[in-house]
Design an enzyme around this catalytic site. Sequence first.
Site, PDB file in Angstrom:
ATOM      1  N   CYS A 124       0.826  -1.210   0.000  1.00  0.00           N
ATOM      2  CA  CYS A 124       0.000   0.000   0.000  1.00  0.00           C
ATOM      3  C   CYS A 124       0.861   1.261   0.000  1.00  0.00           C
ATOM      4  CB  CYS A 124      -0.982  -0.051   1.167  1.00  0.00           C
ATOM      5  SG  CYS A 124      -2.369   1.091   1.036  1.00  0.00           S
ATOM      6  N   HIS A 125       0.802   2.065   1.056  1.00  0.00           N
ATOM      7  CA  HIS A 125       1.614   3.279   1.162  1.00  0.00           C
ATOM      8  C   HIS A 125       2.996   3.007   1.759  1.00  0.00           C
ATOM      9  CE1 HIS A 125      -2.336   5.127   0.578  1.00  0.00           C
ATOM     10  NE2 HIS A 125      -1.690   6.218   0.201  1.00  0.00           N
TER      11      HIS A 125
END
Length: 177
Positions: free
Chosen positions: A106-107
């Site tokens: 994800c991030h």
Amino acid sequence: MRVAFLMAPKGVEQAELTEPWRAVTAAGGTPQLLSTRPGHILAFHHLEKADTFPVDGTVAESTVDDFDALVLPGGLANPDALRQDSRAVAFVRDFVAAGKPVASICHGPWMLVEADAVRGRTLTSYPSLRTDIRNAGGTWVDEQVAVDDSAPGTLITSRRPADVKAFCEALVHALLA
């Protein structure tokens, strides 16, 4: 095999912590939760507060030699806070330099960008990071999981919580290789 899970005191996406944790444990590994501060971390389900988890150690008292692999869960706030901590960034940079597997979802790849670890590498992430990855010299792909085995070491990346199953499979494969 000891696997470090590095996260900030709050903001990690819970599924991106708990699912890889279960996969590492099921593969016979020993996961350890590291943070920038002792105590507990607060996880989130997207933007809603979720569960708390006890910290096993801090990044300041840990070294790359203590672990066989590193997992960098996402969540929007988690890697954003971590990349502002010089010890956390150095820990990631040292892990990559040591050639040990680093998995990020994800991030989470923001930490790889901050650690200058994406130049010449192929990875994926939450789509909003693609420009950051490209600007840091990496190649961004829109795939469930990207595994880059070029030196130094293996980078395993995924886009979002919906990709966590493929992420866990690639992580376990790298740990058992």
